[in-house]
Scaffold this motif. Sequence first.
Motif, PDB file in Angstrom:
ATOM      1  N   LEU A   1     -18.127  18.493 -17.312  1.00  9.55           N
ATOM      2  CA  LEU A   1     -16.768  19.313 -17.607  1.00  9.55           C
ATOM      3  C   LEU A   1     -16.140  19.796 -16.189  1.00  9.55           C
ATOM      4  N   ASP A   2     -16.861  20.483 -15.215  1.00 11.79           N
ATOM      5  CA  ASP A   2     -16.220  20.831 -14.294  1.00 11.79           C
ATOM      6  C   ASP A   2     -15.620  19.871 -13.304  1.00 11.79           C
ATOM      7  N   LYS A   3     -16.448  18.403 -13.310  1.00 13.76           N
ATOM      8  CA  LYS A   3     -16.169  17.404 -12.457  1.00 13.76           C
ATOM      9  C   LYS A   3     -14.776  16.755 -13.252  1.00 13.76           C
ATOM     10  N   ALA A   4     -14.719  16.873 -14.549  1.00 14.74           N
ATOM     11  CA  ALA A   4     -13.492  16.048 -15.253  1.00 14.74           C
ATOM     12  C   ALA A   4     -12.205  17.070 -14.955  1.00 14.74           C
ATOM     13  N   GLU A   5     -12.596  18.286 -15.076  1.00 19.14           N
ATOM     14  CA  GLU A   5     -11.299  19.242 -14.795  1.00 19.14           C
ATOM     15  C   GLU A   5     -10.861  19.123 -13.453  1.00 19.14           C
ATOM     16  N   ARG A   6     -11.671  19.044 -12.344  1.00 18.92           N
ATOM     17  CA  ARG A   6     -11.212  18.546 -11.079  1.00 18.92           C
ATOM     18  C   ARG A   6     -10.563  17.251 -10.652  1.00 18.92           C
ATOM     19  N   ASN A   7     -11.055  16.198 -11.577  1.00 18.88           N
ATOM     20  CA  ASN A   7     -10.444  14.912 -11.544  1.00 18.88           C
ATOM     21  C   ASN A   7      -8.983  15.105 -12.166  1.00 18.88           C
TER      22      ASN A   7
ATOM     23  N   GLY B   1     -16.795  -4.389 -18.680  1.00 14.17           N
ATOM     24  CA  GLY B   1     -15.747  -4.784 -19.303  1.00 14.17           C
ATOM     25  C   GLY B   1     -14.365  -4.105 -18.824  1.00 14.17           C
ATOM     26  N   TYR B   2     -14.489  -3.147 -17.819  1.00 14.21           N
ATOM     27  CA  TYR B   2     -13.243  -2.707 -17.564  1.00 14.21           C
ATOM     28  C   TYR B   2     -12.482  -3.780 -16.161  1.00 14.21           C
ATOM     29  N   THR B   3     -11.269  -3.737 -16.215  1.00 18.33           N
ATOM     30  CA  THR B   3     -10.744  -4.540 -15.399  1.00 18.33           C
ATOM     31  C   THR B   3     -10.412  -3.972 -13.886  1.00 18.33           C
ATOM     32  N   GLU B   4     -10.315  -4.618 -12.893  1.00 17.91           N
ATOM     33  CA  GLU B   4      -9.884  -3.903 -11.506  1.00 17.91           C
ATOM     34  C   GLU B   4      -8.615  -3.329 -11.500  1.00 17.91           C
ATOM     35  N   ASP B   5      -7.627  -3.885 -12.332  1.00 15.73           N
ATOM     36  CA  ASP B   5      -6.504  -3.422 -12.473  1.00 15.73           C
ATOM     37  C   ASP B   5      -6.444  -1.866 -13.077  1.00 15.73           C
ATOM     38  N   ALA B   6      -7.298  -1.761 -14.279  1.00 12.47           N
ATOM     39  CA  ALA B   6      -7.092  -0.769 -15.072  1.00 12.47           C
ATOM     40  C   ALA B   6      -7.596   0.331 -14.238  1.00 12.47           C
ATOM     41  N   VAL B   7      -8.890   0.283 -13.621  1.00 11.46           N
ATOM     42  CA  VAL B   7      -9.330   1.464 -12.864  1.00 11.46           C
ATOM     43  C   VAL B   7      -9.100   1.430 -11.431  1.00 11.46           C
ATOM     44  N   GLY B   8      -8.342   0.509 -10.878  1.00  6.12           N
ATOM     45  CA  GLY B   8      -8.220   0.693  -9.458  1.00  6.12           C
ATOM     46  C   GLY B   8      -7.500   1.848  -9.002  1.00  6.12           C
ATOM     47  N   GLU B   9      -6.821   2.751  -9.653  1.00  5.15           N
ATOM     48  CA  GLU B   9      -6.008   3.644  -9.012  1.00  5.15           C
ATOM     49  C   GLU B   9      -6.845   4.780  -9.400  1.00  5.15           C
ATOM     50  N   LEU B  10      -7.931   4.940 -10.147  1.00  5.76           N
ATOM     51  CA  LEU B  10      -8.695   6.043 -10.550  1.00  5.76           C
ATOM     52  C   LEU B  10      -9.528   6.821  -9.130  1.00  5.76           C
ATOM     53  N   PRO B  11      -9.696   7.722  -9.060  1.00  7.72           N
ATOM     54  CA  PRO B  11     -10.373   8.522  -7.828  1.00  7.72           C
ATOM     55  C   PRO B  11     -11.976   7.641  -8.143  1.00  7.72           C
ATOM     56  N   SER B  12     -12.689   7.454  -6.805  1.00  9.76           N
ATOM     57  CA  SER B  12     -13.931   7.004  -7.000  1.00  9.76           C
ATOM     58  C   SER B  12     -14.783   7.923  -7.364  1.00  9.76           C
ATOM     59  N   ASP B  13     -14.443   9.340  -7.320  1.00  6.81           N
ATOM     60  CA  ASP B  13     -15.432  10.200  -8.065  1.00  6.81           C
ATOM     61  C   ASP B  13     -15.407   9.873  -9.432  1.00  6.81           C
ATOM     62  N   ILE B  14     -14.566   9.466 -10.081  1.00 12.36           N
ATOM     63  CA  ILE B  14     -14.810   9.251 -11.674  1.00 12.36           C
ATOM     64  C   ILE B  14     -15.638   7.913 -11.905  1.00 12.36           C
ATOM     65  N   LEU B  15     -15.429   7.049 -11.051  1.00 14.01           N
ATOM     66  CA  LEU B  15     -16.154   5.968 -11.139  1.00 14.01           C
ATOM     67  C   LEU B  15     -17.545   6.181 -10.864  1.00 14.01           C
ATOM     68  N   SER B  16     -17.860   6.887  -9.863  1.00 13.77           N
ATOM     69  CA  SER B  16     -19.514   6.888  -9.480  1.00 13.77           C
ATOM     70  C   SER B  16     -20.112   7.691 -10.557  1.00 13.77           C
ATOM     71  N   ALA B  17     -19.349   8.554 -11.397  1.00 14.46           N
ATOM     72  CA  ALA B  17     -20.444   9.461 -12.598  1.00 14.46           C
ATOM     73  C   ALA B  17     -20.037   8.398 -13.913  1.00 14.46           C
ATOM     74  N   ASN B  18     -19.581   7.126 -13.961  1.00 16.36           N
ATOM     75  CA  ASN B  18     -19.702   6.532 -15.108  1.00 16.36           C
ATOM     76  C   ASN B  18     -21.112   6.163 -15.739  1.00 16.36           C
ATOM     77  N   ALA B  19     -21.317   6.345 -16.988  1.00 15.44           N
ATOM     78  CA  ALA B  19     -22.461   5.922 -17.547  1.00 15.44           C
ATOM     79  C   ALA B  19     -22.240   5.188 -18.639  1.00 15.44           C
ATOM     80  N   GLY B  20     -21.233   4.317 -18.847  1.00 17.90           N
ATOM     81  CA  GLY B  20     -21.057   3.402 -20.080  1.00 17.90           C
ATOM     82  C   GLY B  20     -21.634   2.425 -20.179  1.00 17.90           C
TER      83      GLY B  20
END
Length: 258
Positions: A118-124, A49-68
């Motif tokens: 938490l470590d990953k989120a803080e680095r992001n 349900g997320y649009t490409e525009d919404a997540v397009g600028e986020l680092p891939s490291d965030i997207l790869s850990a998504n579990a929603g």
Amino acid sequence: MSAECCDDAGSIKSAVRELYARVAAGEVSCCGEADAEMPMGAENVQSIGYTEDAVGELPSDILSANAGCGNPIRDAAPQPGETVLDLGSGAGLDCFLAVKEVGPEGSVIGLDMTDEMLDKAERNKQSMGLQNVSFRKGEMENMPIEEGSVDVVISNCVINLSPDKTAVFRESFRVLRPGGRFVVSDVIRGGEQAGDETIDPSAEASIADWCACIAGAISEDAYIAGLREAGFAQVEIINRKPYVAPQLASATIRALKP
């Protein structure tokens, strides 16, 4: 992941923490091995349900850990200046999207029990140069959050993992300000299992089924009743779609604190 049966909340918590440490490391998806049927990364984010525009600028490291399993940000609609609390914030996806909505006068808190996430989120956070996001270690059944301090509680496919959903609902109500809203995406039971309203961990459910967001899912009626018993009003399921098993659905649940 062991398929042994779980008979207490501690076993469930330990197994979930272990799984999401591996998700943070990119070893597995939320539902199994890295090559499982559920896609990872940007493809998965857009499929829920997320649009490409919404997540397009986020680092891939965030997207790869998504579990929603949905997009609670879209339906929570955070407003400028609000404080948002994300339960089970993981690598920070919804936190970082919420920051865009609340602006510099608002703030976002991510709560997670897994050190690696938490470590990953803080680095992001540091890599994105964000100031009004903070991440706290804690469990959603006993939140290290001040009473009446947040405007919006969100979560994305996490509450089903809790063996004590009554406590999660109660704590969510406690930390919200009057007029605050609870908007979460989660897995619920439907179809032939809709009448099963238990919210206790099942001794017959395997650890693997709990971690795969299957065994911990409760019925729509139980979810609504649990929120109402915690004090919420105007509780409703605002959307739903099929999940990985016929008796399950991913849904967005919304409720208000009077």
